[in-house]
Design an enzyme around this catalytic site. Structure first.
Site, PDB file in Angstrom:
ATOM      1  N   ASP A 220       0.865  -1.176   0.000  1.00 52.84           N
ATOM      2  CA  ASP A 220       0.000   0.000   0.000  1.00 52.84           C
ATOM      3  C   ASP A 220       0.909   1.236   0.000  1.00 52.84           C
ATOM      4  O   ASP A 220       2.126   1.139   0.182  1.00 52.84           O
ATOM      5  CB  ASP A 220      -0.965  -0.013   1.193  1.00 52.84           C
ATOM      6  CG  ASP A 220      -2.192   0.858   0.918  1.00 52.84           C
ATOM      7  OD1 ASP A 220      -2.156   1.658  -0.034  1.00 52.84           O
ATOM      8  OD2 ASP A 220      -3.181   0.746   1.656  1.00 52.84           O
TER       9      ASP A 220
HETATM   10  C1  NOJ Z   1      -3.997   3.951   0.060  1.00 51.39           C
HETATM   11  C2  NOJ Z   1      -5.180   3.041   0.241  1.00 51.39           C
HETATM   12  O1  NOJ Z   1      -5.078   2.352   1.479  1.00 51.39           O
HETATM   13  C3  NOJ Z   1      -5.332   2.034  -0.880  1.00 51.39           C
HETATM   14  O2  NOJ Z   1      -6.544   1.347  -0.701  1.00 51.39           O
HETATM   15  C4  NOJ Z   1      -5.268   2.715  -2.207  1.00 51.39           C
HETATM   16  O3  NOJ Z   1      -5.426   1.775  -3.239  1.00 51.39           O
HETATM   17  C5  NOJ Z   1      -3.932   3.429  -2.334  1.00 51.39           C
HETATM   18  N1  NOJ Z   1      -3.814   4.425  -1.295  1.00 51.39           N
HETATM   19  C6  NOJ Z   1      -3.755   4.098  -3.690  1.00 51.39           C
HETATM   20  O4  NOJ Z   1      -4.589   5.174  -3.830  1.00 51.39           O
END
Ligand code: NOJ
Length: 728
Positions: free
Chosen positions: A274
């Protein structure tokens, strides 16, 4: 060494270590301009990092959350390929969750359809729009089971039940990717990412990114089934959670990413971290420095580090020092190249993308129809004392409330789409009953009372034959990092509800929101409550379809609605405990209880009304089931009302002799039956041994011999039990 296709092996053989490392790096699409690369567009936690222009032309993937413009994206790819030595296309990834340009209901709403059809259609439509714009990968579905509606991300997931989680996983993956891997190349599908692996839905206090202290029992039996279903459906990527399992952040957790995910679960695709979570792992005071965190992530099995500079900055040094091997770099880069190959990008990096196609699809007839149908099938009727359906020849309807004529109906993760097109409730009602006089009043702000607005709302309610009272949340109240300590309806809205209902008892409350709300006070006064969630583009039309009875509500709650915030977590699949409190009240001492409230939710899991009534006979099933065999459990369902209706028949099972503390009941099957007034139907569920299994404390999944109870009914309160015995 992992074996890749000949094309991927040939590429790996030609690539320098820098080129392999760059495949594991993710940037922003905003770096790439017609005149070259501009790194000043970097934002957030990576803004203090640097990257040379030469690396920019080797980068494996970009996040593209800023452009749904096919022509612009084509230019970025053309420019990139003109500068990339081996002509390896750039991957465009994005958070196309339940929307691209057309906005569909939020995933939690779609889970309330209690079947996969709706999520699959939405995923298919989102994939078509995304691919037409040049996006190849979505960071969806989010499969985090949660019991905490304070957590803003409850909006993105499948609710509180593992069975619904598995339905959602398969539906979303097959919708995004197609059922056959070849469909990833057809210009209509995109690769899907299962996230957030795993346990993120258990953040302490519902606070995003907080600690997750989750038992193996819960992780294996509640959280993991959806991920396994997503892997089995062929998802191309898995995203590691920001959070930890057993005290080890998942992005550096080898046991989770390699032993469990790739080993036990059989996942063969790309693991992506993430956002910036390799650097995050360092903040837990577990590592000496950035290089050590990077090495741990690589050793754990993380192929791409989303939006951080640690892979490009440290992998070369780690390799030079012999701390990571060329085989590891080849595996990481090879996984990314294989994803590009599966998407058909080596044959045609622009497959499916064109302005003509986006013009046709974005907010087009086909996708609007999907938005309207799926929204209609996700809404849950929580209460109805005869107000609904509203007669179409009603003379005057007052549409009152902060959501009465408001366009903010899209929910989280609809950033491409928010151009104000969502059909408002008042517009939808006007479309449905053009001859009816509508009085539209805001009544109050979402959190702010206003004496003048209130007065006008009460006057409108007094004049109307029926009031539709539109309450709820704003989009920005749920989603990532949007957590609340109080999930009740804001005081201003409750004040409005009291005044309006006092003025006109013929009132239906319509709710647009991203999470379960604590509705105790509203439930006490409102004769009807329709939970619509955030429905997106076609909100007003879909709501009107239900209000006027052109369609009946068929959604069922995929998550319990607590009576108050202090009751959280409250969920149906909890164990039968020693100090059981069957009535839920506070009158009996020394049982599980609250002194000031019931322990039972206000609206239970599986609950939801239609416009008719049903009766269930008792359940029948054989007394014995042999291992490896199946049995059939049946029950007769009768429409006892006066109009046609669809019942969502729910099958629950309980293991009467489990080896570890076990849920009192678990949803294991759903069937929808449509019956005419007075009609009966025998509904049959086939029970197989797999449905009786759970992961034991030895980590193995199997069924225990012994007694099981079968319950079939309208919702999770179903309690007419038939027992059978599983025998060797
Ligand atoms: C953080 C989020 O937790 C995740 O779900 C998301 O896909 C990414 N950012 C990218 O935007």
């Amino acid at each position: 060494m992992k074996v890749f296709s000949k094309r991927v092996q040939d590429l790996l053989a030609q690539m320098t270590p820098e080129e392999k490392i760059a495949q594991t790096f993710q940037g922003l699409v905003g770096y790439y301009h017609e005149e070259g690369v501009k790194l000043e567009d970097l934002t957030g936690p990576v803004s203090d990092q640097t990257m040379s222009e030469s690396i920019a032309w080797m980068v494996g993937s970009v996040i593209n959350n800023s452009s749904a413009d096919a022509e612009k994206n084509r230019k970025v790819q053309e420019n990139y390929l003109a500068n990339n030595r081996l002509k390896i296309p750039l991957l465009f990834m994005t958070d196309a969750i339940h929307a691209y340009r057309t906005v569909f209901p939020i995933p939690l709403a779609l889970a309330c359809a209690f079947e996969g059809k709706q999520a699959k259609e939405v995923a298919g439509a989102v994939a078509r729009e995304a691919r037409a714009a040049g996006t190849h990968v979505t960071f969806a579905p989010m499969l985090d089971l949660t019991r905490d509606p304070r957590w803003g991300r409850v909006t993105e997931g499948p609710g509180e039940d593992p069975y619904l989680g598995t339905i959602a996983a398969k539906a979303w993956v097959e919708g995004f990717q197609g059922e056959d891997k070849q469909q990833l190349k057809d210009g209509e599908h995109i690769a899907s990412t299962l996230k957030h692996f795993a346990g993120y839905g258990f953040v302490a206090g519902g606070r995003d990114y907080d600690d997750t202290d989750i038992s193996k029992r819960t992780l294996n039996n509640f959280v993991m089934p959806a991920f396994q279903a997503g892997v089995d459906a062929g998802a191309q990527l898995v995203m590691s959670a920001f959070t930890s399992v057993d005290g080890v952040p998942v992005v550096v957790n080898k046991q989770m990413l390699t032993d469990t995910l790739r080993g036990k679960m059989g996942f063969d695709g790309v693991v992506i971290s993430d956002y910036g979570s390799v650097p995050d792992a360092a903040s837990y005071h577990l590592v000496e420095d950035a290089a050590e965190a990077t090495k741990m992530a690589v050793d754990a099995g993380c192929d791409i580090d989303m939006m951080s500079f640690w892979y490009p900055n440290y992998l070369r040094g780690l390799y030079n020092e012999g701390k990571i091997t060329m085989e590891q770099l080849d595996t990481m880069a090879g996984n990314v190249l294989t994803l590009k190959e599966n998407l058909g990008l080596f044959e045609d990096p622009y497959v499916g993308m064109s302005k003509e196609r986006t013009d046709e699809l974005y907010l087009g007839k086909r996708h609007r129809e999907i938005a309207r149908t799926t929204a209609r099938e996700s809404a849950v009727l929580l209460k109805n004392e005869g107000v609904l359906p509203i007669a179409k020849d009603t003379k005057t309807i007052a549409v009152i409330g902060p959501h009465a004529n408001d366009h903010d109906l899209q929910g989280a993760w609809a950033s491409f789409c928010w151009n104000g097109e969502n059909v408002t409730l008042a517009e939808g009602i006007a479309n449905a009953v053009p001859d009816t006089k509508l009085i539209i009043e805001e009544g109050c702000g979402f959190r702010e009372s206003d004496a003048k607005l209130l007065e006008k709302a009460v006057a409108a309610a007094s004049k109307a034959d029926v009031v539709v009272l539109a309450l709820g949340e704003q989009t920005e109240w749920s989603g990532e990092n949007k957590n609340l300590t109080d999930i009740s309806l804001p005081a201003a809205q409750l004040e409005l509800a009291k005044a309006v209902i006092a003025a006109n008892a013929n009132t239906v409350a319509v709710l647009y929101n991203g999470r379960p709300l604590a509705l105790t006070e509203l439930d006490e006064i409102a004769p009807a409550i329709l939970e619509c969630w955030f429905m997106g583009t076609e909100t007003g039309n879909a709501t009107a379809d239900l209000l006027f009875g052109d369609y009946e509500p068929t959604g069922r709650l995929a998550i319990s609605f607590p009576r108050c915030t202090g009751q959280i977590p409250v969920y149906y699949n909890c164990p039968i405990i020693s100090h059981l409190n069957k009535s839920g009240g506070s009158e009996i001492p020394y049982v599980s209880r609250y002194l000031d409230n019931s322990i039972l939710p206000l609206y239970r899991f599986g609950e939801g009304l239609g416009y008719t009534t049903f009766e269930y006979s008792s359940v029948s099933a054989p007394d014995v089931m042999r291992r490896g065999e199946t049995i059939e459990a049946t029950c007769t369902v009768t429409n006892t009302g006066s109009r046609e209706g669809t019942e969502t028949v729910q099958l629950y099972l309980r293991d009467e002799r489990a080896q570890i503390v076990h849920p009192g009941k678990e949803l294991k099957g759903v069937q929808k039956v449509t019956l005419q007034p007075g009609e009966s139907r025998v509904v049959t569920f086939t029970i197989d041994e797999d449905m009786l299994t759970y992961v034991h404390n030895d980590g193995e999944r199997y069924a225990d011999v012994g007694d099981f109870a079968v319950m079939i009914g309208h919702d999770s309160s179903a309690d007419d039990r038939k027992y059978f015995t599983l025998k060797d």
